[in-house]
Design a protein around this motif. Structure first.
Motif, PDB file in Angstrom:
ATOM      1  N   THR A   1      44.477 -33.209 -34.747  1.00 18.60           N
ATOM      2  CA  THR A   1      43.569 -32.075 -34.575  1.00 18.60           C
ATOM      3  C   THR A   1      43.221 -31.453 -35.916  1.00 18.60           C
ATOM      4  O   THR A   1      42.055 -31.123 -36.188  1.00 18.60           O
ATOM      5  CB  THR A   1      44.199 -31.011 -33.658  1.00 18.60           C
ATOM      6  OG1 THR A   1      44.454 -31.590 -32.376  1.00 18.60           O
ATOM      7  CG2 THR A   1      43.271 -29.817 -33.482  1.00 18.60           C
ATOM      8  N   VAL A   2      44.215 -31.274 -36.785  1.00 15.57           N
ATOM      9  CA  VAL A   2      43.974 -30.729 -38.117  1.00 15.57           C
ATOM     10  C   VAL A   2      42.962 -31.588 -38.867  1.00 15.57           C
ATOM     11  O   VAL A   2      41.991 -31.085 -39.450  1.00 15.57           O
ATOM     12  CB  VAL A   2      45.290 -30.634 -38.920  1.00 15.57           C
ATOM     13  CG1 VAL A   2      45.003 -30.271 -40.380  1.00 15.57           C
ATOM     14  CG2 VAL A   2      46.219 -29.601 -38.301  1.00 15.57           C
ATOM     15  N   THR A   3      43.171 -32.898 -38.817  1.00 17.41           N
ATOM     16  CA  THR A   3      42.271 -33.811 -39.527  1.00 17.41           C
ATOM     17  C   THR A   3      40.866 -33.759 -38.957  1.00 17.41           C
ATOM     18  O   THR A   3      39.877 -33.727 -39.709  1.00 17.41           O
ATOM     19  CB  THR A   3      42.810 -35.251 -39.455  1.00 17.41           C
ATOM     20  OG1 THR A   3      44.105 -35.297 -40.076  1.00 17.41           O
ATOM     21  CG2 THR A   3      41.877 -36.219 -40.163  1.00 17.41           C
ATOM     22  N   ALA A   4      40.752 -33.728 -37.624  1.00 19.89           N
ATOM     23  CA  ALA A   4      39.436 -33.704 -36.989  1.00 19.89           C
ATOM     24  C   ALA A   4      38.654 -32.447 -37.372  1.00 19.89           C
ATOM     25  O   ALA A   4      37.463 -32.519 -37.705  1.00 19.89           O
ATOM     26  CB  ALA A   4      39.584 -33.795 -35.468  1.00 19.89           C
ATOM     27  N   ILE A   5      39.313 -31.299 -37.318  1.00 17.70           N
ATOM     28  CA  ILE A   5      38.633 -30.053 -37.640  1.00 17.70           C
ATOM     29  C   ILE A   5      38.295 -29.985 -39.128  1.00 17.70           C
ATOM     30  O   ILE A   5      37.177 -29.605 -39.508  1.00 17.70           O
ATOM     31  CB  ILE A   5      39.496 -28.843 -37.226  1.00 17.70           C
ATOM     32  CG1 ILE A   5      39.618 -28.799 -35.700  1.00 17.70           C
ATOM     33  CG2 ILE A   5      38.905 -27.541 -37.754  1.00 17.70           C
ATOM     34  CD1 ILE A   5      40.531 -27.706 -35.193  1.00 17.70           C
ATOM     35  N   TYR A   6      39.241 -30.365 -39.956  1.00 19.12           N
ATOM     36  CA  TYR A   6      38.997 -30.325 -41.403  1.00 19.12           C
ATOM     37  C   TYR A   6      37.832 -31.232 -41.783  1.00 19.12           C
ATOM     38  O   TYR A   6      36.939 -30.829 -42.540  1.00 19.12           O
ATOM     39  CB  TYR A   6      40.262 -30.735 -42.157  1.00 19.12           C
ATOM     40  CG  TYR A   6      40.061 -30.811 -43.654  1.00 19.12           C
ATOM     41  CD1 TYR A   6      39.936 -29.647 -44.420  1.00 19.12           C
ATOM     42  CD2 TYR A   6      39.974 -32.037 -44.302  1.00 19.12           C
ATOM     43  CE1 TYR A   6      39.738 -29.713 -45.797  1.00 19.12           C
ATOM     44  CE2 TYR A   6      39.777 -32.110 -45.679  1.00 19.12           C
ATOM     45  CZ  TYR A   6      39.663 -30.942 -46.414  1.00 19.12           C
ATOM     46  OH  TYR A   6      39.454 -31.019 -47.775  1.00 19.12           O
ATOM     47  N   GLU A   7      37.824 -32.439 -41.248  1.00 17.78           N
ATOM     48  CA  GLU A   7      36.740 -33.360 -41.587  1.00 17.78           C
ATOM     49  C   GLU A   7      35.400 -32.877 -41.033  1.00 17.78           C
ATOM     50  O   GLU A   7      34.348 -33.096 -41.647  1.00 17.78           O
ATOM     51  CB  GLU A   7      37.077 -34.754 -41.074  1.00 17.78           C
ATOM     52  CG  GLU A   7      38.228 -35.410 -41.846  1.00 17.78           C
ATOM     53  CD  GLU A   7      38.504 -36.835 -41.404  1.00 17.78           C
ATOM     54  OE1 GLU A   7      37.899 -37.279 -40.401  1.00 17.78           O
ATOM     55  OE2 GLU A   7      39.317 -37.512 -42.071  1.00 17.78           O
TER      56      GLU A   7
END
Length: 206
Positions: free
Chosen positions: A151-157
């Motif tokens: 989730t962190v990666t998806a939102i950050y990207e």
């Protein structure tokens, strides 16, 4: 590799279990301290791993727009040198996230990441630093809340790829005179933000 938290807990258990540290010389006394003091100190030190400060208190307009009733704050962890603490003031108006609407079905803006998303929203509005730093602070904040890496990666990207339009829109709105820090809050829950911000005095004298 053990985490800092685990290492500190192991050290705390070692000390509280009655062990003493090795003497540095025959003339020194063995280490001794009140166990309650040690436990409190260790708990406070361990809490430094998490850096959101202050509970989240918000009000809502009729649409999906909110305003802070109390300030919130993010502070960098020791391994995040180069980033400054961020205080989001009381009265700041936010939609909870600068996540592009196309992603809302999978990543609703009022998810577990709401607190760091508000900090991010404020940084996008104030533009006191760079957009890159704002996006990194969002990532750090989500990690502070223990949000899963996917989730962190998806939102950050998502914000890295699509956040420029939100940043530019805020630049235009500020240039046109829009403000986002309320001094007065609506009493009627049917009040819309677009109407309230036009009300004389609600954004003045903060």
């Amino acid at each position: 590799m053990p985490t800092r938290r685990i290492a500190l807990l192991q050290l705390s258990s070692f000390i509280l279990g009655g062990a003493t540290l090795p003497q540095q010389s025959h003339a020194e006394e063995p280490f001794a301290a009140d166990s309650g003091v040690i436990k409190q100190w260790m708990e406070e030190w361990i809490r430094l791993d998490k850096k959101p400060v202050g509970p989240l208190h918000v009000g809502r307009f009729a649409e999906r727009m909110y305003f802070l009733l109390r300030p919130i704050r993010w502070e960098p962890n020791p391994n995040q040198a180069g980033y400054s603490a961020v205080t989001v003031p009381t009265g700041f108006v936010t939609d909870f996230a600068s996540i592009p609407r196309v992603f809302w079905s999978a990543l609703p803006p009022d998810g577990q990441y709401t607190y760091p998303a508000i900090v991010h929203d404020y940084l996008y509005w104030s533009q006191a630093g760079s957009r890159e730093d704002a996006d990194s602070i969002l990532k750090f904040g989500m990690e502070d809340f223990g949000i899963g890496a996917p989730t962190v990666t998806a939102i950050y990207e998502a914000v890295r790829a699509f956040g420029q339009s939100a940043w530019d829109a805020n630049t235009r709105l500020k240039a046109a005179g829009e403000r986002r820090i309320l001094c007065r809050y609506p009493d009627n829950p049917t009040t819309a933000w677009d109407d309230w911000k036009k009300t004389p005095g609600v954004l003045d004298g903060c």
